[in-house]
Structure formats: C-alpha cells, structure tokens
Design a protein around this motif. Structure first.
Motif, PDB file in Angstrom:
ATOM      1  N   GLU A 503      35.470  43.403  29.166  1.00 28.09           N
ATOM      2  CA  GLU A 503      34.311  43.467  28.276  1.00 28.09           C
ATOM      3  C   GLU A 503      33.323  42.357  28.598  1.00 28.09           C
ATOM      4  O   GLU A 503      33.705  41.202  28.824  1.00 28.09           O
ATOM      5  CB  GLU A 503      34.757  43.380  26.822  1.00 28.09           C
ATOM      6  N   VAL A 504      32.063  42.720  28.613  1.00 25.75           N
ATOM      7  CA  VAL A 504      30.988  41.741  28.793  1.00 25.75           C
ATOM      8  C   VAL A 504      30.172  41.697  27.511  1.00 25.75           C
ATOM      9  O   VAL A 504      30.056  42.684  26.782  1.00 25.75           O
ATOM     10  CB  VAL A 504      30.100  42.108  30.000  1.00 25.75           C
ATOM     11  N   ASP A 505      29.628  40.533  27.227  1.00 23.72           N
ATOM     12  CA  ASP A 505      28.792  40.329  26.037  1.00 23.72           C
ATOM     13  C   ASP A 505      29.547  40.681  24.757  1.00 23.72           C
ATOM     14  O   ASP A 505      29.020  41.355  23.856  1.00 23.72           O
ATOM     15  CB  ASP A 505      27.513  41.174  26.122  1.00 23.72           C
ATOM     16  N   ALA A 506      30.794  40.219  24.670  1.00 22.22           N
ATOM     17  CA  ALA A 506      31.577  40.464  23.453  1.00 22.22           C
ATOM     18  C   ALA A 506      30.982  39.670  22.297  1.00 22.22           C
ATOM     19  O   ALA A 506      30.422  38.583  22.491  1.00 22.22           O
ATOM     20  CB  ALA A 506      33.031  40.067  23.672  1.00 22.22           C
ATOM     21  N   PRO A 507      31.069  40.180  21.056  1.00 21.08           N
ATOM     22  CA  PRO A 507      30.549  39.437  19.899  1.00 21.08           C
ATOM     23  C   PRO A 507      31.220  38.069  19.771  1.00 21.08           C
ATOM     24  O   PRO A 507      32.377  37.883  20.168  1.00 21.08           O
ATOM     25  CB  PRO A 507      30.904  40.344  18.718  1.00 21.08           C
ATOM     26  N   GLU A 508      30.492  37.138  19.217  1.00 22.09           N
ATOM     27  CA  GLU A 508      31.014  35.783  19.047  1.00 22.09           C
ATOM     28  C   GLU A 508      32.238  35.806  18.135  1.00 22.09           C
ATOM     29  O   GLU A 508      32.246  36.468  17.097  1.00 22.09           O
ATOM     30  CB  GLU A 508      29.928  34.882  18.455  1.00 22.09           C
ATOM     31  N   GLY A 509      33.265  35.104  18.539  1.00 17.44           N
ATOM     32  CA  GLY A 509      34.491  35.041  17.766  1.00 17.44           C
ATOM     33  C   GLY A 509      35.441  36.194  18.011  1.00 17.44           C
ATOM     34  O   GLY A 509      36.515  36.246  17.411  1.00 17.44           O
ATOM     35  N   VAL A 510      35.076  37.130  18.902  1.00 16.17           N
ATOM     36  CA  VAL A 510      35.918  38.275  19.218  1.00 16.17           C
ATOM     37  C   VAL A 510      36.445  38.119  20.641  1.00 16.17           C
ATOM     38  O   VAL A 510      35.661  37.876  21.572  1.00 16.17           O
ATOM     39  CB  VAL A 510      35.141  39.600  19.087  1.00 16.17           C
ATOM     40  N   ARG A 511      37.747  38.255  20.801  1.00 24.08           N
ATOM     41  CA  ARG A 511      38.340  38.141  22.131  1.00 24.08           C
ATOM     42  C   ARG A 511      37.947  39.356  22.968  1.00 24.08           C
ATOM     43  O   ARG A 511      38.159  40.496  22.557  1.00 24.08           O
ATOM     44  CB  ARG A 511      39.861  38.058  22.021  1.00 24.08           C
ATOM     45  N   PRO A 512      37.368  39.139  24.154  1.00 27.55           N
ATOM     46  CA  PRO A 512      36.930  40.280  24.973  1.00 27.55           C
ATOM     47  C   PRO A 512      38.118  41.158  25.384  1.00 27.55           C
ATOM     48  O   PRO A 512      39.215  40.667  25.653  1.00 27.55           O
ATOM     49  CB  PRO A 512      36.291  39.613  26.206  1.00 27.55           C
ATOM     50  N   LEU A 513      37.872  42.440  25.419  1.00 24.00           N
ATOM     51  CA  LEU A 513      38.890  43.376  25.888  1.00 24.00           C
ATOM     52  C   LEU A 513      39.046  43.258  27.400  1.00 24.00           C
ATOM     53  O   LEU A 513      38.074  43.018  28.122  1.00 24.00           O
ATOM     54  CB  LEU A 513      38.500  44.812  25.537  1.00 24.00           C
ATOM     55  N   GLU A 514      40.278  43.464  27.855  1.00 25.77           N
ATOM     56  CA  GLU A 514      40.521  43.408  29.297  1.00 25.77           C
ATOM     57  C   GLU A 514      41.743  44.254  29.617  1.00 25.77           C
ATOM     58  O   GLU A 514      42.797  44.083  29.015  1.00 25.77           O
ATOM     59  CB  GLU A 514      40.753  41.967  29.768  1.00 25.77           C
ATOM     60  N   TRP A 515      41.596  45.177  30.557  1.00 21.24           N
ATOM     61  CA  TRP A 515      42.701  46.012  31.020  1.00 21.24           C
ATOM     62  C   TRP A 515      42.755  45.967  32.540  1.00 21.24           C
ATOM     63  O   TRP A 515      41.760  46.230  33.208  1.00 21.24           O
ATOM     64  CB  TRP A 515      42.527  47.476  30.593  1.00 21.24           C
ATOM     65  N   MET A 516      43.916  45.647  33.048  1.00 21.12           N
ATOM     66  CA  MET A 516      44.171  45.788  34.483  1.00 21.12           C
ATOM     67  C   MET A 516      45.175  46.926  34.624  1.00 21.12           C
ATOM     68  O   MET A 516      46.335  46.798  34.226  1.00 21.12           O
ATOM     69  CB  MET A 516      44.735  44.504  35.092  1.00 21.12           C
ATOM     70  N   LEU A 517      44.736  48.046  35.161  1.00 18.89           N
ATOM     71  CA  LEU A 517      45.584  49.227  35.296  1.00 18.89           C
ATOM     72  C   LEU A 517      46.003  49.411  36.742  1.00 18.89           C
ATOM     73  O   LEU A 517      45.185  49.248  37.667  1.00 18.89           O
ATOM     74  CB  LEU A 517      44.832  50.477  34.808  1.00 18.89           C
ATOM     75  N   LEU A 518      47.271  49.738  36.951  1.00 23.61           N
ATOM     76  CA  LEU A 518      47.806  50.038  38.271  1.00 23.61           C
ATOM     77  C   LEU A 518      48.268  51.493  38.281  1.00 23.61           C
ATOM     78  O   LEU A 518      48.961  51.940  37.362  1.00 23.61           O
ATOM     79  CB  LEU A 518      48.981  49.111  38.600  1.00 23.61           C
ATOM     80  N   THR A 519      47.897  52.225  39.319  1.00 19.88           N
ATOM     81  CA  THR A 519      48.199  53.648  39.343  1.00 19.88           C
ATOM     82  C   THR A 519      48.431  54.137  40.767  1.00 19.88           C
ATOM     83  O   THR A 519      47.908  53.561  41.727  1.00 19.88           O
ATOM     84  CB  THR A 519      47.044  54.454  38.706  1.00 19.88           C
ATOM     85  N   THR A 520      49.208  55.206  40.878  1.00 20.75           N
ATOM     86  CA  THR A 520      49.371  55.884  42.164  1.00 20.75           C
ATOM     87  C   THR A 520      48.339  56.990  42.336  1.00 20.75           C
ATOM     88  O   THR A 520      48.250  57.586  43.419  1.00 20.75           O
ATOM     89  CB  THR A 520      50.779  56.504  42.264  1.00 20.75           C
ATOM     90  N   ALA A 521      47.578  57.302  41.292  1.00 19.60           N
ATOM     91  CA  ALA A 521      46.523  58.312  41.391  1.00 19.60           C
ATOM     92  C   ALA A 521      45.316  57.694  42.089  1.00 19.60           C
ATOM     93  O   ALA A 521      44.817  56.645  41.657  1.00 19.60           O
ATOM     94  CB  ALA A 521      46.134  58.805  39.996  1.00 19.60           C
ATOM     95  N   PRO A 522      44.827  58.279  43.162  1.00 25.83           N
ATOM     96  CA  PRO A 522      43.714  57.678  43.918  1.00 25.83           C
ATOM     97  C   PRO A 522      42.503  57.390  43.043  1.00 25.83           C
ATOM     98  O   PRO A 522      42.142  58.186  42.166  1.00 25.83           O
ATOM     99  CB  PRO A 522      43.396  58.738  44.979  1.00 25.83           C
ATOM    100  N   VAL A 523      41.871  56.245  43.279  1.00 27.14           N
ATOM    101  CA  VAL A 523      40.655  55.849  42.565  1.00 27.14           C
ATOM    102  C   VAL A 523      39.647  55.427  43.625  1.00 27.14           C
ATOM    103  O   VAL A 523      39.647  54.291  44.092  1.00 27.14           O
ATOM    104  CB  VAL A 523      40.924  54.697  41.579  1.00 27.14           C
ATOM    105  N   GLU A 524      38.788  56.363  43.996  1.00 24.07           N
ATOM    106  CA  GLU A 524      37.834  56.110  45.079  1.00 24.07           C
ATOM    107  C   GLU A 524      36.395  56.088  44.598  1.00 24.07           C
ATOM    108  O   GLU A 524      35.497  55.746  45.366  1.00 24.07           O
ATOM    109  CB  GLU A 524      38.011  57.169  46.168  1.00 24.07           C
TER     110      GLU A 524
END
Length: 681
Positions: A503-524
């Motif tokens: 997440e970019v520009d998260a509201p003040e006092g809110v922890r930004p969201l962050e997901w690191m996903l690993l997959t075997t499905a191609p992502v091109e």
C-alpha cells in the motif's frame, strides 16, 4: 464359451490393485463371448441387443474380472435431455451422432469394493471420446445414461454425472404411447468443456435448470450424502434424516434438532456406530464437490486450520490440549480445504483433517528443526495440496489452485508443487524472506528492486475502530528462484513467480497493507498479477465459513461425550455450514434465479405469507435474492441501504425460524409439507 466361476472379492480399491478397462476389439470372439456371458448372467437387461455403433469393455484386475460396460447409439428423442442441451428438432437430428449412450454397466455381485463403480466410470469417461473416435471417426462430446427410478444412481453422481430429469416411461418401440415401462432418471456427462456449443444447443434459463422434474424429486441430502456406503440401508437413511434435522435447526442441540426422544436415541446410536466415521460420511460430499468443480474453469482450493474448543465439556473423552499448558484449553484441531470459484462461491469441501494433540508432545517446539516434516502438524498443508492435485489431475478442464496463508509458507510444499506433473498450482502468502541465488540475494530485497507494474485499488472493509477504506496498492511481479533453507540443503532449488503488493499513501496511523505472494501459476503481465491478488482475497471466505460452523451450527456446544461422536457429527455440520454459506453467496451471484432452485414450495409460500402478513401467498415464486433477504429478515437483517447483502449469521437464524413458520403454515393451510429440497450448484 462356458463362463468360469467368479470368486468373491471383498476389499477396498487399493486392495484390488490396478483396475483395467479392456476394450473388446472388433472380431474378438473370445472377448465378446465373455462380455455376453457376464451380462446375460448378472445384468437384468442381459447383453443386448445394443443399438447402432457400440463399444464394449471388460473390467478386470489382477484378481480376475470385475464387470463390464458398453456404450452405444443414443436415444432418438428424450425431452429432459433435449431441453437441457437446448436443442430444437433440426439441430437434434443433425448433432445427435455426437452423443453416446452408456447402455450397460455391471459390477459383479461377488465384488464388494467401495467406490469401485464410480472409479470405473471415471476411467471410462477419460478414454471414451478417443476410443469412439478411433473406431468410428466421430468424437463424441456428451455421454448419457438412464437409471431405473428404484435405483439412486449413486455411482453416477459420485462420478460427476448430472441428473437433468426423468423419462416419461416410454421405450424405443412405444409407437402407440402406452408408456409401458417405468420412468428413468436421465443422467448426462460432458466429455469436453464446450460440449453445448458443439452440439448447437442453447443454455437453458434458470427455470429449466433449477426446476427440472428430476431436480424437484431430489433431496439435497441425497446429493451430498446419497453415495455414502455404510453397509446398511438403515444407516444410510438415518444419515440423511439427521442431516435434514441439523439443517432445519442449525443452532439446536441434538435432542431439540431431532424433535423426539425416539429420533434422538436413534441419532446417538448412529453416531456410536463403528462404521460412522468422518472420512466415510464425507465421501459423497467430496464427489459432489468435484462435480461442481468440473463446471468451473478455475477453482481455488483454500486451506486453513481452526481449533474446536470443548473446555466447557471437560469430561468428553479423546480431546487434547489446544494451546499451552498454562492455557488449559482442550478440544480438537481441524484443517479443512474448501473449494471456491474466483467470485467467492463455495463449491464444497475436498479435504478435512481432524486430530487431538497428544499432551505428551507439548513443549517440543524447541526440537522442531530436528524432526522430519512427517512428524509435524505442518504435514497438513501437503496433505491438502495432494487432495487438490488429485482433483486437478482428474478434472482436466479445470485449473485448481491451492491457496494458503503465511503458515503454508513451507519449502517442502513449494518443491512438491513444482515436481507434481498435472497437479494443482499453489498460491501462498510468504511469511519470511528466502534465500535466492547469490546475485539476487533475498526475496524481499530482490522484489524491492523491481519497477512497479501498476497500481491496484482494493476495498478494505471496516476492522475494529478503523473504517472502511480504499487502499492503493503498488504491484510488482517477477519470476524467482529460491534456494533451500540451510537445514534442508538436500532439497532442490525451486522456481516460482512472486507478486508483491504494498500500500502507498496509507492513512496516518494505519499500518500499510503488504502481501508477498508466491505461486506456481505464471505471472507475466500486470493483469495476471492482479488476478493472483484477487484469488488470494478469496481466502478470507474460509474464515467466514469457520464462523458459520462455530456460531451458526454451534459445533463447539455439542455435548456428545467423546471425540469420535464429535467427529461423526462434525462431518454433517460441515456440510450444513457449507450449504448455509453457499446460499449467502448464491443470492449475490445469481440473484434472479427463481427461489425454487433452493426452497420448497411450502417454504417459499410460508415465507411470503408470513412476511407480507397475508394468508394467501403469491402464485409466482420470488427471486432467490428476494427470498434470501426475507429469510435474513427473520434473523434480524434490517435491509437498509447501508447494510449491503445479508451475511451467514442472519441467514442461519432466519432459516431456523422459517422451519417453524413452514410447519405452522402447513398445518393451518392443509398444504403438503416439504418433503424434499432441490439440488443446486
């Protein structure tokens, strides 16, 4: 040729060894003689004659012959089949040759092997199109069969055939419309995904699909539990009756749900029976889930763990600790895998693991790195993945993706997924950074160097004191090659695709969201990266399902005396909770379907009369969305503009009230009580 004596065989599928379908070649006198001998001796219709083009198979294993089956020309005209395909007369006459009739199917009476019949049908369906094309030059796209009304057709349903209606009791030679034969159930099995297009048909509307004669005469418990084999028809009937009772009163204790002392005693005897096990009770539901999965192009197999706390019932036998010694809570652990469409519609369970922890094993966390994976609870993730992969290999037209949260971040899972040919893809949220090749360093550092492929906006629901908001996520994606952890250096490197959204520009006092996903499905592409993120957002639905199970079905309040009883009852509660959750999603995804796809006539009439405060219900049934919102209203849903669509809690409370309202409506109006309910999904 004389037919040799067939020895009795009683075992499971594994005990039979490899089961082989032997195609009888043209001119094979010995094979044809054996086929005719088996059918004439053991099949009520004998060996023939069969109509037109045909294929004949013998079924055998290393212990001998198990049965036979045949495919031949289809019926010329069947109203239920033709309506389901969407044929007009000219198109039917032109395309009928692409339909094949399973005209004979026999498993010898001396052979008793649970699930053998559906296993044989599944193998036959995988090769039928190719075998027929090799012999006749035409590739069929649809198989049909007809099942006598006094038979349930369990093996066909278990093999993912769909019942679409009934015949009218006329045979091929009934030119004078005397209807001298009994009506039969009409079952169809698509042999390819675009079967309807190839047959030139038109998809039927919701009424045709939800209100066929066969569907009206089917009970939802027959769909989800009908193929369970408990070795006694009385046990089979009791299972379906108990499922109906628990669904009618999901929050009630067993005596209240059963409604009488006699039914309650019968329920307890059922749960005490040694044949009644969780895995056995769920076999038919797993197969019904597979059938629903076969109709989707992508299925997300979401797996998660939850605890079942029975600390309020400390005398219950067979429980184990849930947390720490200081916590003192006791109960069972469950790891289940629920299949969803990418839109979030739950299709059913494909795997359930339940266990009680051994108190003697508490405090061994410090030695976890020294123990092999087979001795850890973490093995649950691989077992679930294997169940998903088995379905992926079986449902060749459906892409199955196994989805897990950060606890599923196991290197062994990545290795198995990469090495399983034709298996399910994986999609896992990373819990830790991982080593990559020397030039790339570690996962998070490497992905932070990638340029953002684009921005994605996600709607974040209200959580605690934080209001609902829209999060702007920067998305990065790249292929990554991971190295094995140092303690597992014997494992090979694994190449996956990583999708990092932050997440970019998260509201003040809110922890930004962050997901690191690993997959075997191609992502091109950026679009594929967004699709993988959308897939992962479906994971929270299994938490809704667990809440439905605990709060809606009150599984943690079951006072059953032993873990074995709890597990047996849990199997039924799992399906009941799925059905409630399915209704909540069905009303959103297909709101204009007539409510008769889900509710009996007496139920929707009672609902409309009660909520409209009139003794005379409307003649036409409401849509599923309208009926669902009225049911939820009985459970406390207000239906304001800001309320959105009903959730599972108001639905299960409303369904419980509707059960009593319907009973009163039937008594005071003299209408027939609801005996059965429609198949859906």
């Amino acid at each position: 040729m004389p037919l040799e004596e067939i020895r009795p065989i009683e075992t499971d599928l594994a005990g039979l060894g490899p089961v082989e379908l032997v195609l009888i070649k043209e001119g094979d006198r010995k094979g044809n003689a054996r086929f005719r001998g088996l059918l004439d001796r053991y099949h009520p219709l004998g060996s023939g004659p069969l109509c037109g083009a045909q294929l004949r198979y013998l079924v055998r294993c290393r212990q001998g012959y198990l049965g036979a089956l045949a495919f031949s020309a289809p019926a010329w005209r069947v109203a239920a089949r033709d309506r389901y395909i969407g044929w007009d007369e000219p198109t039917r006459a032109e395309r009928l040759g692409q339909v094949v009739n399973n005209s004979r199917f026999l498993i010898l009476p001396q052979v008793r092997a649970p699930n053998l019949a559906s296993h044989v049908l599944g193998r036959a369906m995988r090769r039928l199109a190719s075998d027929w094309e090799a012999r006749y030059g035409i590739r069929p796209v649809l198989a049909e069969t007809y099942v006598e009304a006094d038979r349930r057709g369990s093996c066909y349903r278990a093999a993912n055939w769909r019942m679409v209606g009934q015949t009218r009791g006329r045979g091929r030679q009934d030119h004078h419309r005397r209807r001298s034969s009994s009506p039969k159930g009409v079952y169809l099995y698509p042999l390819c995904r675009d079967w309807r297009d190839r047959l030139g048909g038109q998809a039927p509307g919701p009424k045709a699909m939800g209100q066929s004669q066969g569907a009206q005469e089917q009970d939802w418990t027959d769909e989800e539990f009908g193929a369970v084999e408990l070795g006694d028809v009385r046990l089979n009937r009791r299972l379906r009756q108990l499922a109906r009772d628990l669904y009618g009163s999901p929050q009630a204790q067993l005596p209240q749900a059963c409604g009488s002392r006699a039914k309650t005693k019968a329920a307890y005897r059922f749960l005490d029976n040694k044949r009644v096990k969780l895995d056995t009770l769920l076999t038919a539901h797993h197969e019904a889930t597979a059938r629903r999965m076969s109709e989707a192009s992508v299925v997300l197999a979401v797996q998660d763990s939850t605890s079942l706390n029975y600390s309020a019932h400390p005398l219950t036998e067979g429980l184990g600790p849930l947390n720490t010694r200081a916590d003192q809570s006791i109960g069972l652990w469950m790891h289940d895998t629920l299949a969803f469409t990418p839109e979030g519609v739950p299709l059913g369970l494909i795997d359930v693991q339940v266990w009680a922890r051994d108190p003697a094993q508490q405090g061994k966390r410090a030695t976890r790195h020294q123990r092999p994976l087979e001795e850890k609870e973490s093995l649950k993730w691989l077992k679930s993945y294997r169940a998903a992969s088995a379905l992926a290999q079986r449902l060749e037209q459906t892409r199955v993706v196994s989805v897990g949260d950060r606890e599923a971040d196991l290197y062994e899972l990545f290795v198995e997924a990469a090495q399983t040919a034709g298996g399910a893809d994986i999609l896992v949220r990373a819990n830790r950074t991982r080593r990559m090749t020397a030039e790339h360093g570690h996962l998070w550092d490497y992905m932070s160097q990638m340029p953002a492929a684009g921005e994605l906006r996600l709607k974040i629901p209200r959580r605690g004191n934080q209001g609902a908001r829209e999060a702007k996520m920067a998305v990065r994606h790249a292929p990554v090659t991971l190295k094995a952890p140092r303690r597992k250096s014997e494992l090979p490197e694994v190449t996956l695709w990583a999708v990092w959204s932050k997440e970019v520009d998260a509201p003040e006092g809110v922890r930004p969201l962050e997901w690191m996903l690993l997959t075997t499905a191609p992502v091109e592409t950026f679009e594929q990266a967004c699709e993988r993120i959308d897939w992962y957002t479906t994971r929270w639905q299994i938490e809704v399902y667990h809440r439905t199970l605990k709060s809606g079905c009150k599984i943690e309040e079951r006072q059953l005396g032993s873990a074995d009883r709890i597990e047996a009852c849990l199997a039924i509660d799992l399906v009941v909770a799925w059905r409630i959750h399915h209704l909540s999603r069905l009303g959103r995804e297909t709101p204009d379907v007539p409510c008769t796809a889900y509710f009996e006539e007496a139920q929707w009439q009672a609902l409309m009369a009660f909520t409209d405060r009139t003794p005379t219900p409307p003649k036409a049934p409401p849509t599923l969305r309208e009926a669902m919102r009225r049911v939820a209203g009985l459970g406390g849903f207000l239906g304001r503009k800001c309320d959105g669509e009903p959730g599972t809690k108001s639905l299960w409370l409303g369904l419980q009230r509707l059960d009593d309202i319907t009973a009163a409506f039937v008594v005071f109006t003299g209408r027939s009580p609801p005996g059965v309910q429609r198949i859906y999904g």
